[in-house]
Scaffold this motif. Structure first.
Motif, PDB file in Angstrom:
ATOM      1  N   PHE A 145       0.791  -1.219   0.065  1.00  0.00           N
ATOM      2  CA  PHE A 145       0.138  -0.102  -0.024  1.00  0.00           C
ATOM      3  C   PHE A 145       0.928   1.345  -0.015  1.00  0.00           C
ATOM      4  O   PHE A 145       2.016   1.336   0.536  1.00  0.00           O
ATOM      5  N   GLY A 146       0.339   2.271  -0.469  1.00  0.00           N
ATOM      6  CA  GLY A 146       0.980   3.797  -0.758  1.00  0.00           C
ATOM      7  C   GLY A 146       1.081   4.291  -2.104  1.00  0.00           C
ATOM      8  O   GLY A 146       1.264   3.014  -3.026  1.00  0.00           O
ATOM      9  N   ILE A 148     -14.978  17.644  -1.742  1.00  0.00           N
ATOM     10  CA  ILE A 148     -14.984  18.903  -2.538  1.00  0.00           C
ATOM     11  C   ILE A 148     -16.328  19.741  -2.610  1.00  0.00           C
ATOM     12  O   ILE A 148     -16.287  20.789  -2.774  1.00  0.00           O
ATOM     13  N   PRO A 152      -7.996   9.154   1.337  1.00  0.00           N
ATOM     14  CA  PRO A 152      -9.059  10.351   0.999  1.00  0.00           C
ATOM     15  C   PRO A 152      -9.987  11.070   1.932  1.00  0.00           C
ATOM     16  O   PRO A 152     -10.453  12.146   1.666  1.00  0.00           O
ATOM     17  N   TRP A 200       8.959  13.079   3.758  1.00  0.00           N
ATOM     18  CA  TRP A 200       8.061  12.109   3.116  1.00  0.00           C
ATOM     19  C   TRP A 200       8.931  10.653   3.121  1.00  0.00           C
ATOM     20  O   TRP A 200       8.375   9.821   3.171  1.00  0.00           O
ATOM     21  N   ASN A 232       5.654   6.640   6.421  1.00  0.00           N
ATOM     22  CA  ASN A 232       5.286   5.326   5.734  1.00  0.00           C
ATOM     23  C   ASN A 232       4.523   5.447   4.706  1.00  0.00           C
ATOM     24  O   ASN A 232       3.458   6.154   4.702  1.00  0.00           O
ATOM     25  N   PRO A 233       4.796   4.982   3.447  1.00  0.00           N
ATOM     26  CA  PRO A 233       4.338   5.149   2.139  1.00  0.00           C
ATOM     27  C   PRO A 233       2.658   4.822   2.288  1.00  0.00           C
ATOM     28  O   PRO A 233       1.897   5.430   1.495  1.00  0.00           O
ATOM     29  N   ALA A 234       2.324   3.844   3.334  1.00  0.00           N
ATOM     30  CA  ALA A 234       0.991   3.351   3.135  1.00  0.00           C
ATOM     31  C   ALA A 234       0.165   4.419   3.629  1.00  0.00           C
ATOM     32  O   ALA A 234      -1.269   4.596   3.626  1.00  0.00           O
ATOM     33  N   THR A 274      -0.819   7.242   2.412  1.00  0.00           N
ATOM     34  CA  THR A 274      -1.874   7.621   1.045  1.00  0.00           C
ATOM     35  C   THR A 274      -3.132   6.803   1.396  1.00  0.00           C
ATOM     36  O   THR A 274      -4.141   7.026   0.756  1.00  0.00           O
ATOM     37  N   THR A 275      -3.128   5.648   2.240  1.00  0.00           N
ATOM     38  CA  THR A 275      -4.462   4.950   2.341  1.00  0.00           C
ATOM     39  C   THR A 275      -4.946   4.867   3.661  1.00  0.00           C
ATOM     40  O   THR A 275      -6.046   4.541   3.935  1.00  0.00           O
ATOM     41  N   GLY A 298      -8.893  21.009  -1.067  1.00  0.00           N
ATOM     42  CA  GLY A 298      -8.496  20.275  -2.271  1.00  0.00           C
ATOM     43  C   GLY A 298      -7.147  20.982  -2.768  1.00  0.00           C
ATOM     44  O   GLY A 298      -6.407  20.216  -3.257  1.00  0.00           O
ATOM     45  N   ARG A 346      -4.163  19.699  -0.941  1.00  0.00           N
ATOM     46  CA  ARG A 346      -4.077  18.503  -1.402  1.00  0.00           C
ATOM     47  C   ARG A 346      -3.509  17.991  -2.699  1.00  0.00           C
ATOM     48  O   ARG A 346      -2.602  17.097  -2.745  1.00  0.00           O
ATOM     49  N   LYS A 391       0.011  16.222  -3.592  1.00  0.00           N
ATOM     50  CA  LYS A 391       0.007  15.124  -4.437  1.00  0.00           C
ATOM     51  C   LYS A 391       0.992  15.581  -5.536  1.00  0.00           C
ATOM     52  O   LYS A 391       1.672  14.601  -6.047  1.00  0.00           O
ATOM     53  N   LEU A 429       4.305  13.892  -4.155  1.00  0.00           N
ATOM     54  CA  LEU A 429       4.228  12.319  -4.439  1.00  0.00           C
ATOM     55  C   LEU A 429       4.883  12.198  -5.938  1.00  0.00           C
ATOM     56  O   LEU A 429       5.337  11.247  -6.198  1.00  0.00           O
ATOM     57  N   GLN A 430       4.506  13.075  -6.739  1.00  0.00           N
ATOM     58  CA  GLN A 430       4.751  13.100  -8.019  1.00  0.00           C
ATOM     59  C   GLN A 430       6.080  13.747  -8.272  1.00  0.00           C
ATOM     60  O   GLN A 430       6.591  13.898  -9.360  1.00  0.00           O
TER      61      GLN A 430
END
Lengths: 282, 428
Positions: A139-140, A245, B202, B242, B246-248, B250-251, B389, B392, B396, B400-401
């Motif tokens: 996950f992640g 949103i 989310p 980051w 812990n990469p998880a 995002t869940t 939003g 966030r 992201k 993240l990207q």
């Protein structure tokens, strides 16, 4: 009263139901999606489609369907063929296979989340067996491929049962006489499967495929639990737009996209997978 | 015969009217309590089964609890105030919402009444928020909440040099974001564990961490310096952080489970969302103030208050409900059940030893740090979702990207600033 009106009269409650629960929300969604300040406008459509997440959601929804549905069909077919003969404990086997059907998608997602997490059952098992030295991360955002895999596993586990049930019912409707006749003429197992069983199963396969593909377009709970928004899907993004949103217009676009996809796919299935009834053809 | 049937029918109708209570038959007064707070099912059950019944028993006043969203509440209140047919007796909402309602002139002045409340001292800073510039008290502070850090005691074994356990627990000058990074790096090098956790799922509250903690600590503001050079420095720090998160994350929507599972050792989240971890294993965790940045120790205080709309049908009964809800015993009960913190000092003292005390201690330590930079969530009404939003999306894209912070911020900045302009609110 003239008898010719009776069928229409009998249909009336169903039509009223459809108008109220499907028609009205549909009109409402179209209104939200295509108007701005009361006039026709493509502004909301532009807002939705200019967000790269929209296209990703579309892509992942379709990719998931492509990855999940065929696996489910093949797996269900094998299982149904295996179960469709007399053996001890047959009923029990069928019950066991159907159990996942009774579990909601969110619950299924949670079950697999705890199984696959860093300290979950799977990793502990592999670590204790000495097969791995570091837990496998599922996950992640960085592990989206693994998340995708986890979703496929969970969805296959959860929803193969419905395909299995439909195909098993179809199998049981095939008359033994055809198979016995084929056997008399020396047809082996594979020939019987190819020439008799599969063609006669087509109506069942068609319904199973339609149901599963349409549900795949709405895939949500499992994805939401296992991957959050790392892997966006149409239903999830619609929900996110609506609840977080609060952009009702964009949320409607997502809903309408799912509806449109479902209609197109349904039509394609009906057109290209026309069921053949052997009895009728002769 | 026909006449007899008619009379019988009329009698039945009269009986039905009385039975249904359409004509006040002397039953208990029912007041309407519209609340944007305590709306999730579990919390709602607490209100209906545990909070309201004792009040009803004591006073004979029945309360209809109406869970409502902020936008629905605003629309309904506006409609009722304009038509003069007010049905809501008590409004419970966050500071921002109540402030807006007061500015619209929809709330009763409670200045004289609040002095009559016995046996409770409201926390001064909260009273300051509840009083407008004309000296009118427009709501009674009811519950507060904040976001804190939770540390698994195991992590203290890996403190970097120069940082002590006491620094972290008391929130001294040494407890900085850089110290946090050094600590996490140390843990990672010694154990291979990415020990930090954020609710970046989310439904998680990651956006609060960004606009209410990192931004004020690094830039001094929540939104004003969104695309400033200080902000770019902050995002570069976040990218670094980051690496040890812990990469998880995002869940994850709440940090309670990952803390209990041991997946993370240090986590940031809303007090209500980590409460379960503390209650389940009180010996394992400490609640500590958040670190400080170059501009101070930024953190959010969420303050909910109770107000009475103008022309409410039952103002006296409404006041009795407010009196009941702000009593120290009631406030401790709210803290115990749903994890919102008291607004009266007497209640904080009345919390029994145990898990909750750990939470209260941490929260108190945080609010009493001398470099505290208290921020409130800006009230953007229906634009609130868009506001969150934007933060966030920045997370992201940058973290993240791996996009260039400068580019992302200059794209999102104008969007953010225009939200405040549209609403006519100064940028915090």
């Amino acid at each position: 009263m003239k008898t010719k009106y009776i069928p229409y009269l009998l249909l009336l409650p169903a039509i009223a139901y459809l108008l109220f629960f499907i028609g009205y929300p549909l009109v409402q969604a179209l209104y939200l999606a295509f108007t701005k300040n009361g006039a026709f406008s493509l502004d909301t459509v532009r807002r939705a489609t200019s967000d790269p997440t929209f296209w990703q959601a579309l892509k992942y929804t379709i990719l998931l369907a492509i990855a999940i549905v065929p696996v489910q069909l093949i797996l269900a077919l094998i299982l149904a063929l295996a179960v469709n003969r007399a053996f001890k404990g047959k009923d029990l086997t069928i019950y066991a296979l159907i159990i996942p059907l009774t579990i909601s998608d969110v619950a299924a997602g949670l079950i697999w989340y705890t199984m696959l997490s860093d300290y979950g059952f799977m990793n502990k098992l592999l670590l204790n067996l000495g097969l791995i030295s570091q837990p496998i991360h599922f996950f992640g955002y960085e592990y989206r491929m693994m998340e995708f895999l986890a979703i496929v596993i969970a969805e296959v586990w959860r929803a193969t049962a419905i395909v299995f049930v439909i195909i098993l019912a179809g199998l049981q409707m095939i008359s033994k006489e055809y198979l016995e006749a084929a056997e008399v003429f020396g047809a082996g197992y594979w020939t019987r499967l190819r020439k008799i069983v599969i063609p006669m199963l087509k109506p069942s396969i068609q319904s199973a495929l339609i149901i599963r593909t349409l549900f795949a377009m709405q895939v949500f709970g499992v994805v939401w639990i296992l991957a959050g928004r790392d892997i966006p899907v149409l239903a999830g993004e619609g929900f996110y737009q609506l609840t977080e949103i609060k952009d009702y217009g964009v949320a409607s676009i997502y809903a309408l996209t799912i509806a449109l996809l479902s209609i197109i796919l349904g039509a394609l299935y009906v057109k290209f997978l026309k069921a053949e009834y052997l009895e009728v053809r002769t | 015969m026909k006449k007899a049937v008619g009379i019988l029918g009329a009698l039945l109708l009269v009986a039905a009217v009385f039975a249904s209570g359409c004509i006040s038959g002397g039953g208990p007064t029912k007041i309407v309590w519209a609340s944007t707070q305590l709306n999730p099912p579990e919390e709602r059950a607490f209100v209906l089964n545990e909070l309201i019944p004792p009040f009803k028993d004591k006073t004979g006043i029945d309360v209809e609890f109406v869970p409502i969203s902020y936008s629905d509440l605003a629309t309904r209140l506006e409609g009722e105030e304009q038509s003069g047919k007010v049905t809501i007796d008590v409004v419970a909402d966050l500071h921002g919402g109540l402030d807006y309602f007061n500015a619209k002139g929809w709330l009763t002045d409670l200045s004289s009444k609040i002095k009559t409340l016995q046996g409770r001292t409201f926390i001064e800073s909260y009273m300051k928020y509840a009083t407008d510039k004309n000296g009118k008290v427009f709501y009674v502070p009811w519950m507060s909440a904040t976001y804190v850090m939770v540390v698994n005691k195991e992590a203290f074994k890996y403190l970097p040099s120069g940082l002590t356990e006491q620094d972290v627990i008391q929130g001294t000058d040494k407890w900085t974001y850089d110290a946090l990074l050094a600590w996490l790096k140390n843990i990672y090098e010694k154990t291979g564990k990415k020990a930090f956790g954020l609710p970046a799922g989310p439904k998680g509250l990651l956006h609060r961490f960004i606009h209410g903690y990192l931004y004020p600590s690094f830039t001094g503001y929540e939104a004003k310096k969104f695309d400033s050079p200080e902000a770019i420095e902050m995002w570069n720090y976040f990218k670094e952080l980051w690496k040890y998160t812990n990469p998880a994350s995002t869940t994850w929507d709440a940090m309670s489970d990952p803390l209990l599972q041991g997946e993370v050792w240090i986590a940031w989240d809303h007090t209500a969302r980590i409460k379960n971890a503390i209650v389940t294993k009180p010996d394992k965790f400490v609640v500590v103030p958040v670190p400080r940045g170059p501009k101070g120790r930024g953190f959010i205080v969420v303050l909910a208050g109770l107000a009475i709309p103008k022309n409410a049908p039952h103002p006296d009964e409404a006041w009795k409900l407010i009196d009941y809800l702000t009593q120290p015993e009631t406030q401790v009960k709210v803290l115990e059940k749903v994890g919102f913190f008291p607004t009266v000092k007497e209640a904080a003292d009345a919390v029994p030893e145990g898990p909750l005390k750990i939470l209260v201690k941490g929260v108190t330590a945080q609010s009493s740090t001398k470099d505290a930079l208290v921020v409130m969530i800006p009230n953007l009404g229906e634009k609130g979702g868009e506001f969150s939003g934007i933060y966030r999306e920045a997370f992201k894209r940058i973290v993240l990207q791996g996009e260039d912070p400068q580019k992302v911020l200059s794209e999102l900045g104008p969007k953010l600033h225009s939200l405040f302009k549209e609403k006519g609110i100064p940028e915090p």
